[in-house]
Design a protein around this motif. Structure first.
Motif, PDB file in Angstrom:
ATOM      1  N   LEU A   1       0.828  -1.211   0.000  1.00 56.42           N
ATOM      2  CA  LEU A   1       0.000   0.000   0.000  1.00 56.42           C
ATOM      3  C   LEU A   1       0.862   1.260   0.000  1.00 56.42           C
ATOM      4  O   LEU A   1       0.530   2.250  -0.675  1.00 56.42           O
ATOM      5  CB  LEU A   1      -0.922  -0.011   1.214  1.00 56.42           C
TER       6      LEU A   1
ATOM      7  N   ARG B   1       3.648   1.673  -1.413  1.00 58.29           N
ATOM      8  CA  ARG B   1       4.245   1.858  -2.745  1.00 58.29           C
ATOM      9  C   ARG B   1       3.259   2.440  -3.747  1.00 58.29           C
ATOM     10  O   ARG B   1       3.630   2.764  -4.865  1.00 58.29           O
ATOM     11  CB  ARG B   1       4.781   0.516  -3.255  1.00 58.29           C
ATOM     12  N   LYS B   2       2.009   2.559  -3.355  1.00 59.74           N
ATOM     13  CA  LYS B   2       0.962   3.205  -4.152  1.00 59.74           C
ATOM     14  C   LYS B   2       0.887   2.673  -5.593  1.00 59.74           C
ATOM     15  O   LYS B   2       1.080   3.408  -6.550  1.00 59.74           O
ATOM     16  CB  LYS B   2       1.171   4.726  -4.174  1.00 59.74           C
TER      17      LYS B   2
ATOM     18  N   SER C   1      -0.896   1.248  -9.059  1.00 55.07           N
ATOM     19  CA  SER C   1      -2.070   1.711  -9.792  1.00 55.07           C
ATOM     20  C   SER C   1      -3.301   0.915  -9.368  1.00 55.07           C
ATOM     21  O   SER C   1      -3.187  -0.166  -8.762  1.00 55.07           O
ATOM     22  CB  SER C   1      -1.850   1.546 -11.296  1.00 55.07           C
TER      23      SER C   1
END
Length: 290
Positions: free
Chosen positions: A243, A245-246, A248
């Motif tokens: 999470l 590392r965000k 897509s």
């Protein structure tokens, strides 16, 4: 020590495969027998003396490599150690095989050697290709807790003792599964910066199945190998890291789909590592919670 080499291919890199095989044949010391496994694809033309196996379907990376192991007898027993090399890699130095022999002969407890992967044009080693948490200096060799799947050497006694790669993983984390089992059996793993495989710089996410299989196999890895109290800790840490590392939206959806699949599907035989192995991993700098 007698060495063999296992290379799996999808048949789509004939020039790179030929160059790799030439670099294996050009190694100092005794001849290395090479086996090329066509993983659901025909094997391109290879030099004389190279054995080939063509599989009717793609068994994935660990499945294909396991077939290559058995080409050298049960658990690879016809040789003392096997090199596992990506088909688009290249051994730029002629002494890599000899260094492997020397390392295994000098240390009977050494089971696996992880090579340094370097871009052929820039010489840069990606951080993800240094199999330890403190990865800022890829030129530092050290004891480690895992290894790189397409650039390594494994003593065949390890495979005979702890079993082959987990074929059902298909792609991702199969090396760590074998590494943890080897460490639990008392073997050691070294990262050697002086043993180099040239390989073009790539991103693992180029594979369409990357996010799903990374998540699924992470769960399987924990379920198969960790003591029960560490399973939720390990997977919770990796959920948090994912999470942070965000990724897509589509990538995150695929990741959660794989995470659910890891819990709802069979993971194979469960053999939790000993607590002294947990402590050993911790002392080596990577406790099995990250």
């Amino acid at each position: 020590m007698k060495l063999g080499a296992v290379i799996i291919t999808m048949g789509n890199r004939p020039e790179e495969l030929r160059a790799l095989l030439d670099s294996v044949a050009g190694q100092d010391g005794d001849r290395i027998e090479a086996v090329v496994v066509g993983n659901g694809a025909p094997v391109p033309d290879v030099p004389a003396g190279v054995r080939t196996v063509e599989l009717p379907e793609n068994l994935g990376i660990p499945g294909g490599r396991n077939v290559g192991i058995e080409a050298f007898g049960p658990s690879g027993a016809d040789v003392d150690a096997l090199l596992f090399l990506d088909d688009d890699g290249l051994l730029p130095l002629k002494d890599t095989a000899e260094l492997c022999r020397q390392a295994f002969e000098a240390d009977p407890g050494l089971g696996i050697i992880s090579f340094r992967i370097a871009d052929p044009d820039t010489g840069v080693t990606q951080r993800r290709h240094v199999p330890r948490l403190r990865a800022s200096d890829p030129m530092r060799s050290s004891r480690v807790t895992t290894f790189l799947g397409g650039a390594n050497a494994v003593r065949t006694k390890v495979i005979a003792e702890v079993g082959p790669l987990p074929g059902q993983f298909f792609y991702a984390h199969e090396e760590t599964d074998l590494a943890w089992r080897a460490l639990d059996a008392g073997w050691m793993i070294d990262y050697r910066a002086d043993m180099v495989l040239n390989h073009p710089t790539t991103a693992p996410s180029r594979h369409a199945v990357y996010h799903r299989m990374v998540a699924r196999n992470r769960v399987w890895l924990a379920r198969r190998n960790l003591p029960a109290p560490l399973v939720p800790v390990y997977l919770g840490v990796w959920l948090l890291l994912t999470l942070l590392r965000k990724p897509s939206g589509p990538a995150l959806k695929a990741w959660f789909g794989g995470f659910r699949e890891g819990w709802s599907t069979p993971c194979g035989t469960r053999r939790p590592m000993k607590w002294r192995t947990v402590w050993r991993l911790t002392r080596l700098g990577r406790p099995p919670v990250i």
